[in-house]
Design an enzyme around this catalytic site. Structure first.
Site, PDB file in Angstrom:
ATOM      1  N   VAL A  62       0.848  -1.196   0.000  1.00 37.79           N
ATOM      2  CA  VAL A  62       0.000   0.000   0.000  1.00 37.79           C
ATOM      3  C   VAL A  62       0.882   1.243   0.000  1.00 37.79           C
ATOM      4  O   VAL A  62       1.904   1.280   0.687  1.00 37.79           O
ATOM      5  CB  VAL A  62      -0.895   0.013   1.269  1.00 37.79           C
ATOM      6  CG1 VAL A  62      -1.737   1.280   1.335  1.00 37.79           C
ATOM      7  CG2 VAL A  62      -1.755  -1.231   1.347  1.00 37.79           C
ATOM      8  N   CYS A  63       0.479   2.262  -0.756  1.00 30.12           N
ATOM      9  CA  CYS A  63       1.132   3.575  -0.673  1.00 30.12           C
ATOM     10  C   CYS A  63       0.066   4.650  -0.910  1.00 30.12           C
ATOM     11  O   CYS A  63      -1.118   4.391  -0.753  1.00 30.12           O
ATOM     12  CB  CYS A  63       2.301   3.689  -1.646  1.00 30.12           C
ATOM     13  SG  CYS A  63       1.834   3.787  -3.377  1.00 30.12           S
ATOM     14  N   ARG A  64       0.490   5.835  -1.299  1.00 28.37           N
ATOM     15  CA  ARG A  64      -0.471   6.925  -1.494  1.00 28.37           C
ATOM     16  C   ARG A  64      -1.327   6.716  -2.734  1.00 28.37           C
ATOM     17  O   ARG A  64      -2.539   6.858  -2.693  1.00 28.37           O
ATOM     18  CB  ARG A  64       0.273   8.268  -1.579  1.00 28.37           C
ATOM     19  CG  ARG A  64      -0.643   9.481  -1.601  1.00 28.37           C
ATOM     20  CD  ARG A  64       0.145  10.775  -1.653  1.00 28.37           C
ATOM     21  NE  ARG A  64       0.785  10.957  -2.940  1.00 28.37           N
ATOM     22  CZ  ARG A  64       0.200  11.521  -4.004  1.00 28.37           C
ATOM     23  NH1 ARG A  64      -1.036  11.946  -3.926  1.00 28.37           N
ATOM     24  NH2 ARG A  64       0.851  11.643  -5.134  1.00 28.37           N
ATOM     25  N   MET A  90      -3.949   4.901  -0.987  1.00 27.47           N
ATOM     26  CA  MET A  90      -4.781   5.539   0.034  1.00 27.47           C
ATOM     27  C   MET A  90      -5.634   6.663  -0.541  1.00 27.47           C
ATOM     28  O   MET A  90      -6.648   7.018   0.050  1.00 27.47           O
ATOM     29  CB  MET A  90      -3.903   6.055   1.191  1.00 27.47           C
ATOM     30  CG  MET A  90      -3.248   4.937   1.995  1.00 27.47           C
ATOM     31  SD  MET A  90      -4.426   3.729   2.686  1.00 27.47           S
ATOM     32  CE  MET A  90      -5.210   4.729   3.968  1.00 27.47           C
TER      33      MET A  90
END
Length: 98
Positions: A62-64, A90
């Site tokens: 997961v990242c931005r 996100m």
């Protein structure tokens, strides 16, 4: 590269599926909100912390927005780990955050 949408990840979590989520954003970004149960390993430290991961498990990265997590999947796969990119990151996440 295997990918899950944010909706697929949210649905799996709601249905009680145990996911090994790793957030590769920087610490300050994660402090603003993360998916509950997610482990934070900033992308720049991932290669140094591979000893904390198990090759038998599958990790959802997961990242931005999905870019850094995509690079994280490439790093893990090149070292023999199983990993999936959460596309949209996100920015697209509508589920619970802590």
């Amino acid at each position: 590269m295997r990918e899950y949408t944010t909706k697929e990840v949210e649905e799996k979590l709601k249905n009680g599926v145990k996911l090994n989520l790793i957030d590769v954003r920087e610490i300050e970004e994660v402090e603003a909100g993360k998916i509950p149960g997610t482990v934070n390993i900033p992308l720049g430290l991932l290669e140094f912390r591979l000893n904390e991961l198990e090759k038998e498990k599958e990790y959802v990265m997961v990242c931005r927005s999905g870019g850094r997590s995509g690079r994280a999947v490439q790093i893990l796969e090149s070292r023999g780990f199983k990993a999936v990119n959460m596309v949209g990151g996100m920015l697209d996440w509508e589920g619970e955050v802590e």
